[in-house]
Write a protein that holds these residues in place. Structure first.
Motif, short mmCIF file in Angstrom:
data_model
loop_
_atom_site.label_atom_id
_atom_site.label_comp_id
_atom_site.label_asym_id
_atom_site.label_seq_id
_atom_site.Cartn_x
_atom_site.Cartn_y
_atom_site.Cartn_z
N LEU A 1 -21.58 8.45 -8.37
CA LEU A 1 -21.67 9.85 -8.28
C LEU A 1 -22.95 10.25 -9.00
O LEU A 1 -23.76 10.71 -8.64
CB LEU A 1 -20.68 10.76 -8.80
CG LEU A 1 -20.81 12.36 -9.12
CD1 LEU A 1 -20.78 12.86 -7.38
CD2 LEU A 1 -19.86 12.86 -9.62
N ASP A 2 -23.18 9.36 -10.14
CA ASP A 2 -24.31 9.75 -11.11
C ASP A 2 -25.48 9.19 -10.47
O ASP A 2 -26.60 9.66 -10.46
CB ASP A 2 -24.05 9.14 -12.64
CG ASP A 2 -22.99 9.60 -13.28
OD1 ASP A 2 -22.93 11.03 -13.15
OD2 ASP A 2 -22.51 9.16 -14.31
N GLY A 3 -25.29 7.86 -9.74
CA GLY A 3 -26.48 7.42 -8.94
C GLY A 3 -27.13 8.30 -7.86
O GLY A 3 -28.19 8.60 -7.52
N PHE A 4 -26.25 9.01 -7.18
CA PHE A 4 -26.27 10.06 -6.10
C PHE A 4 -27.24 11.19 -6.86
O PHE A 4 -28.04 11.45 -6.27
CB PHE A 4 -25.10 10.31 -5.67
CG PHE A 4 -25.27 11.36 -4.25
CD1 PHE A 4 -25.61 10.88 -2.99
CD2 PHE A 4 -24.84 12.55 -4.38
CE1 PHE A 4 -25.90 11.86 -1.97
CE2 PHE A 4 -24.87 13.56 -3.22
CZ PHE A 4 -25.46 13.01 -2.15
N ALA A 5 -26.63 11.59 -7.67
CA ALA A 5 -27.15 12.73 -8.47
C ALA A 5 -28.75 12.57 -8.91
O ALA A 5 -29.71 13.16 -8.75
CB ALA A 5 -26.52 13.07 -9.73
N GLN A 6 -28.85 11.19 -9.56
CA GLN A 6 -30.39 10.63 -9.87
C GLN A 6 -31.23 10.74 -8.45
O GLN A 6 -32.44 11.15 -8.66
CB GLN A 6 -30.50 9.24 -10.34
CG GLN A 6 -29.93 9.20 -11.88
CD GLN A 6 -29.87 7.87 -12.44
OE1 GLN A 6 -29.54 7.11 -12.05
NE2 GLN A 6 -30.58 8.03 -13.80
N ARG A 7 -30.94 10.25 -7.57
CA ARG A 7 -31.56 10.03 -6.23
C ARG A 7 -31.84 11.64 -5.92
O ARG A 7 -32.93 11.47 -5.15
CB ARG A 7 -30.69 9.20 -5.14
CG ARG A 7 -30.57 7.91 -5.44
CD ARG A 7 -30.04 7.02 -4.34
NE ARG A 7 -28.83 7.38 -3.74
CZ ARG A 7 -27.50 6.64 -4.53
NH1 ARG A 7 -27.86 6.06 -5.41
NH2 ARG A 7 -26.49 7.15 -4.04
N ARG A 8 -30.92 12.44 -5.84
CA ARG A 8 -31.33 13.82 -5.52
C ARG A 8 -32.22 14.75 -6.33
O ARG A 8 -32.97 15.42 -5.70
CB ARG A 8 -29.98 14.63 -5.68
CG ARG A 8 -29.00 14.36 -4.48
CD ARG A 8 -28.74 15.53 -3.74
NE ARG A 8 -27.83 15.53 -2.47
CZ ARG A 8 -27.27 16.30 -2.17
NH1 ARG A 8 -26.86 17.32 -2.64
NH2 ARG A 8 -26.76 16.01 -0.85
N GLY A 9 -32.62 14.08 -7.55
CA GLY A 9 -33.69 14.68 -8.42
C GLY A 9 -33.31 14.73 -9.65
O GLY A 9 -32.16 14.74 -10.00
#
Length: 148
Positions: free
Chosen positions: A19-27
């Motif tokens: 989830l954190d990796g996904f959040a980082q990729r989103r911006g």
């Protein structure tokens, strides 16, 4: 955003890291709360993707085994029956067995959902998804981008 309510969520550490990796990729401005809100909204739209009596636009995406006996004929029959709802199609041969088909669709929500259910439920369809949104005429209060 008004009336925010705090709650806690328990999940395995590995899932939280994803989830954190996904959040980082989103911006850089995206945090866990924003990501969770987006994911919940997306899933709720998926689950209730169709307003039965309203016009919707969207796509039906499916991957299927073209060696499944009779599958191509059944898919064609459904598509011909719904030619007024199908705006465009794209067919891609992925490998010796699998095809990807994407249909752009537009029509009454109930009819589009029924068409998708008929196709995606056929034996040999390995993966499929209907993604819909309401048309501009039914998206009251939302920004709509028009092409002229």
């Amino acid at each position: 955003m008004s009336d925010l309510v705090r709650f806690s969520v328990s999940m395995p550490e590995a899932l939280l890291e994803q989830l954190d990796g996904f959040a980082q990729r989103r911006g850089t401005n995206t945090n866990r709360s924003e990501v969770l809100r987006d994911l919940v909204r997306e899933k709720l739209v998926d689950e209730g993707h169709v307003v039965p009596d309203e016009e919707v636009v969207g796509s039906i995406t499916m991957v299927y085994d073209h060696h499944t006996p009779g599958l191509a004929a059944r898919l064609d029959k459904i598509q011909h029956r719904h030619h007024t709802e199908i705006v465009s199609t794209m067919h891609v041969h992925l490998d010796d067995e699998n095809c990807l088909e994407i249909l752009a669709v537009r029509g009454q929500g109930r009819v589009v959902a029924n068409m998708a259910d008929c196709m995606l439920g056929l034996k040999g369809v390995r993966h499929g998804r209907l993604t819909c949104v309401a048309t501009a005429s039914t998206m009251a209060g939302q920004h709509v981008h028009h092409h002229h």
